[in-house]
Design a protein around this motif. Structure first.
Motif, PDB file in Angstrom:
ATOM      1  N   GLU A  42       0.840  -1.190   0.000  1.00 52.99           N
ATOM      2  CA  GLU A  42       0.000   0.000   0.000  1.00 52.99           C
ATOM      3  C   GLU A  42       0.877   1.243   0.000  1.00 52.99           C
ATOM      4  O   GLU A  42       1.815   1.356   0.772  1.00 52.99           O
ATOM      5  CB  GLU A  42      -0.911  -0.009   1.223  1.00 52.99           C
ATOM      6  CG  GLU A  42      -1.920  -1.136   1.183  1.00 52.99           C
ATOM      7  CD  GLU A  42      -2.889  -1.054   2.343  1.00 52.99           C
ATOM      8  OE1 GLU A  42      -2.987   0.018   2.966  1.00 52.99           O
ATOM      9  OE2 GLU A  42      -3.537  -2.053   2.622  1.00 52.99           O
ATOM     10  N   THR A  43       0.558   2.145  -0.894  1.00 52.10           N
ATOM     11  CA  THR A  43       1.294   3.393  -0.947  1.00 52.10           C
ATOM     12  C   THR A  43       0.654   4.379   0.010  1.00 52.10           C
ATOM     13  O   THR A  43      -0.563   4.384   0.181  1.00 52.10           O
ATOM     14  CB  THR A  43       1.278   3.972  -2.370  1.00 52.10           C
ATOM     15  OG1 THR A  43      -0.077   4.145  -2.768  1.00 52.10           O
ATOM     16  CG2 THR A  43       1.979   3.044  -3.341  1.00 52.10           C
ATOM     17  N   PRO A  44       1.450   5.211   0.642  1.00 50.62           N
ATOM     18  CA  PRO A  44       0.862   6.187   1.552  1.00 50.62           C
ATOM     19  C   PRO A  44      -0.038   7.149   0.782  1.00 50.62           C
ATOM     20  O   PRO A  44       0.314   7.636  -0.280  1.00 50.62           O
ATOM     21  CB  PRO A  44       2.060   6.921   2.144  1.00 50.62           C
ATOM     22  CG  PRO A  44       3.276   6.321   1.556  1.00 50.62           C
ATOM     23  CD  PRO A  44       2.876   5.271   0.580  1.00 50.62           C
ATOM     24  N   GLY A  45      -1.205   7.387   1.301  1.00 48.03           N
ATOM     25  CA  GLY A  45      -2.134   8.314   0.667  1.00 48.03           C
ATOM     26  C   GLY A  45      -2.981   7.695  -0.421  1.00 48.03           C
ATOM     27  O   GLY A  45      -3.710   8.398  -1.109  1.00 48.03           O
ATOM     28  N   ALA A  46      -2.897   6.382  -0.621  1.00 48.20           N
ATOM     29  CA  ALA A  46      -3.684   5.738  -1.676  1.00 48.20           C
ATOM     30  C   ALA A  46      -5.173   5.890  -1.408  1.00 48.20           C
ATOM     31  O   ALA A  46      -5.969   6.034  -2.333  1.00 48.20           O
ATOM     32  CB  ALA A  46      -3.312   4.267  -1.797  1.00 48.20           C
ATOM     33  N   ASP A  47      -5.566   5.862  -0.137  1.00 45.60           N
ATOM     34  CA  ASP A  47      -6.976   6.012   0.208  1.00 45.60           C
ATOM     35  C   ASP A  47      -7.480   7.406  -0.158  1.00 45.60           C
ATOM     36  O   ASP A  47      -8.607   7.571  -0.605  1.00 45.60           O
ATOM     37  CB  ASP A  47      -7.180   5.737   1.697  1.00 45.60           C
ATOM     38  CG  ASP A  47      -8.647   5.663   2.059  1.00 45.60           C
ATOM     39  OD1 ASP A  47      -9.405   5.047   1.277  1.00 45.60           O
ATOM     40  OD2 ASP A  47      -9.035   6.218   3.100  1.00 45.60           O
ATOM     41  N   LYS A  48      -6.621   8.410  -0.002  1.00 46.57           N
ATOM     42  CA  LYS A  48      -7.015   9.776  -0.359  1.00 46.57           C
ATOM     43  C   LYS A  48      -7.270   9.886  -1.857  1.00 46.57           C
ATOM     44  O   LYS A  48      -8.212  10.535  -2.286  1.00 46.57           O
ATOM     45  CB  LYS A  48      -5.931  10.765   0.064  1.00 46.57           C
ATOM     46  CG  LYS A  48      -5.788  10.897   1.557  1.00 46.57           C
ATOM     47  CD  LYS A  48      -4.674  11.845   1.905  1.00 46.57           C
ATOM     48  CE  LYS A  48      -4.430  11.853   3.404  1.00 46.57           C
ATOM     49  NZ  LYS A  48      -3.291  12.675   3.768  1.00 46.57           N
ATOM     50  N   PHE A  49      -6.418   9.241  -2.657  1.00 46.94           N
ATOM     51  CA  PHE A  49      -6.619   9.278  -4.100  1.00 46.94           C
ATOM     52  C   PHE A  49      -7.903   8.553  -4.476  1.00 46.94           C
ATOM     53  O   PHE A  49      -8.623   8.982  -5.368  1.00 46.94           O
ATOM     54  CB  PHE A  49      -5.432   8.652  -4.837  1.00 46.94           C
ATOM     55  CG  PHE A  49      -4.194   9.491  -4.789  1.00 46.94           C
ATOM     56  CD1 PHE A  49      -4.201  10.796  -5.237  1.00 46.94           C
ATOM     57  CD2 PHE A  49      -3.022   8.970  -4.290  1.00 46.94           C
ATOM     58  CE1 PHE A  49      -3.063  11.575  -5.195  1.00 46.94           C
ATOM     59  CE2 PHE A  49      -1.877   9.738  -4.244  1.00 46.94           C
ATOM     60  CZ  PHE A  49      -1.896  11.047  -4.692  1.00 46.94           C
ATOM     61  N   HIS A  50      -8.194   7.457  -3.808  1.00 50.24           N
ATOM     62  CA  HIS A  50      -9.419   6.710  -4.096  1.00 50.24           C
ATOM     63  C   HIS A  50     -10.643   7.571  -3.787  1.00 50.24           C
ATOM     64  O   HIS A  50     -11.595   7.604  -4.559  1.00 50.24           O
ATOM     65  CB  HIS A  50      -9.446   5.419  -3.276  1.00 50.24           C
ATOM     66  CG  HIS A  50     -10.679   4.611  -3.480  1.00 50.24           C
ATOM     67  ND1 HIS A  50     -10.943   3.950  -4.658  1.00 50.24           N
ATOM     68  CD2 HIS A  50     -11.737   4.368  -2.670  1.00 50.24           C
ATOM     69  CE1 HIS A  50     -12.106   3.341  -4.560  1.00 50.24           C
ATOM     70  NE2 HIS A  50     -12.608   3.573  -3.363  1.00 50.24           N
ATOM     71  N   GLN A  51     -10.614   8.273  -2.670  1.00 52.66           N
ATOM     72  CA  GLN A  51     -11.736   9.132  -2.311  1.00 52.66           C
ATOM     73  C   GLN A  51     -11.879  10.285  -3.301  1.00 52.66           C
ATOM     74  O   GLN A  51     -12.992  10.658  -3.672  1.00 52.66           O
ATOM     75  CB  GLN A  51     -11.563   9.655  -0.894  1.00 52.66           C
ATOM     76  CG  GLN A  51     -11.715   8.586   0.159  1.00 52.66           C
ATOM     77  CD  GLN A  51     -11.384   9.098   1.547  1.00 52.66           C
ATOM     78  OE1 GLN A  51     -10.896  10.203   1.716  1.00 52.66           O
ATOM     79  NE2 GLN A  51     -11.644   8.270   2.552  1.00 52.66           N
ATOM     80  N   ALA A  52     -10.764  10.843  -3.736  1.00 49.91           N
ATOM     81  CA  ALA A  52     -10.823  11.926  -4.721  1.00 49.91           C
ATOM     82  C   ALA A  52     -11.378  11.417  -6.046  1.00 49.91           C
ATOM     83  O   ALA A  52     -12.176  12.107  -6.699  1.00 49.91           O
ATOM     84  CB  ALA A  52      -9.434  12.524  -4.923  1.00 49.91           C
ATOM     85  N   ASN A  53     -10.986  10.217  -6.442  1.00 53.40           N
ATOM     86  CA  ASN A  53     -11.518   9.637  -7.682  1.00 53.40           C
ATOM     87  C   ASN A  53     -13.023   9.435  -7.587  1.00 53.40           C
ATOM     88  O   ASN A  53     -13.755   9.694  -8.546  1.00 53.40           O
ATOM     89  CB  ASN A  53     -10.836   8.305  -7.984  1.00 53.40           C
ATOM     90  CG  ASN A  53      -9.423   8.476  -8.463  1.00 53.40           C
ATOM     91  OD1 ASN A  53      -9.040   9.547  -8.929  1.00 53.40           O
ATOM     92  ND2 ASN A  53      -8.633   7.423  -8.341  1.00 53.40           N
ATOM     93  N   GLN A  54     -13.487   8.968  -6.442  1.00 51.08           N
ATOM     94  CA  GLN A  54     -14.924   8.771  -6.266  1.00 51.08           C
ATOM     95  C   GLN A  54     -15.668  10.106  -6.306  1.00 51.08           C
ATOM     96  O   GLN A  54     -16.747  10.208  -6.885  1.00 51.08           O
ATOM     97  CB  GLN A  54     -15.210   8.048  -4.940  1.00 51.08           C
ATOM     98  CG  GLN A  54     -14.725   6.624  -4.904  1.00 51.08           C
ATOM     99  CD  GLN A  54     -15.464   5.740  -5.888  1.00 51.08           C
ATOM    100  OE1 GLN A  54     -16.610   5.972  -6.230  1.00 51.08           O
ATOM    101  NE2 GLN A  54     -14.786   4.718  -6.361  1.00 51.08           N
ATOM    102  N   ALA A  55     -15.088  11.132  -5.693  1.00 50.64           N
ATOM    103  CA  ALA A  55     -15.727  12.453  -5.705  1.00 50.64           C
ATOM    104  C   ALA A  55     -15.805  13.001  -7.130  1.00 50.64           C
ATOM    105  O   ALA A  55     -16.848  13.522  -7.549  1.00 50.64           O
ATOM    106  CB  ALA A  55     -14.957  13.410  -4.799  1.00 50.64           C
ATOM    107  N   TRP A  56     -14.722  12.872  -7.885  1.00 51.36           N
ATOM    108  CA  TRP A  56     -14.741  13.349  -9.266  1.00 51.36           C
ATOM    109  C   TRP A  56     -15.729  12.558 -10.109  1.00 51.36           C
ATOM    110  O   TRP A  56     -16.382  13.095 -11.001  1.00 51.36           O
ATOM    111  CB  TRP A  56     -13.349  13.286  -9.891  1.00 51.36           C
ATOM    112  CG  TRP A  56     -12.549  14.505  -9.589  1.00 51.36           C
ATOM    113  CD1 TRP A  56     -11.466  14.595  -8.786  1.00 51.36           C
ATOM    114  CD2 TRP A  56     -12.796  15.826 -10.075  1.00 51.36           C
ATOM    115  NE1 TRP A  56     -11.024  15.883  -8.731  1.00 51.36           N
ATOM    116  CE2 TRP A  56     -11.820  16.667  -9.522  1.00 51.36           C
ATOM    117  CE3 TRP A  56     -13.753  16.384 -10.917  1.00 51.36           C
ATOM    118  CZ2 TRP A  56     -11.766  18.022  -9.785  1.00 51.36           C
ATOM    119  CZ3 TRP A  56     -13.700  17.735 -11.180  1.00 51.36           C
ATOM    120  CH2 TRP A  56     -12.719  18.538 -10.623  1.00 51.36           C
TER     121      TRP A  56
END
Length: 124
Positions: free
Chosen positions: A35-49
């Motif tokens: 797991e890369t650090p911050g991967a969850d943040k990118f996933h949440q941003a992708n869902q928001a977009w």
């Protein structure tokens, strides 16, 4: 346990079980991606977009259909207004469906009975 009289260490059955457990853990460890650090943040941003794009797409499609019908029928802005509202409603509905998918637990693997057919997309 070692302090008990007559206990001479782990039995052969325990050793086999321990070896099987170690093999399963090793197998699971190989399958996991680091797991890369911050991967969850990118996933949440992708869902928001994704949700924003779904809403905008509904509005744009509604605008296009309404404008086209107004141009064909000569009923300027009636169809445009109606279809913009319909596009907005469709976009909100799609956003809510996406939000429900995000909140749902991931499907468990191997839970479907063998006699069931392939999953069907309920959106069709």
């Amino acid at each position: 346990m070692a302090d008990q009289p007559g206990h001479h260490g782990p039995s052969r059955r325990d050793a086999d079980r321990l070896r099987a457990l170690e093999e399963r853990l090793e197998h699971l460890g190989r399958d996991r991606r680091p797991e890369t650090p911050g991967a969850d943040k990118f996933h949440q941003a992708n869902q928001a977009w994704r949700m924003v794009v779904e809403l905008v797409a509904g509005l744009v499609i509604g605008f296009g259909v309404g404008y086209g019908l107004d141009w064909l029928l000569g009923t300027t802005p009636i169809m445009l207004v109606i279809f913009i509202f319909l596009g907005f409603a469709a976009g909100v509905r799609t956003m809510l469906r996406t939000a429900a998918e995000m909140g749902a637990p991931p499907p468990a693997t191997g839970t479907r009975a063998p006699d069931e057919g392939p999953d069907e997309d309920e959106r069709d």
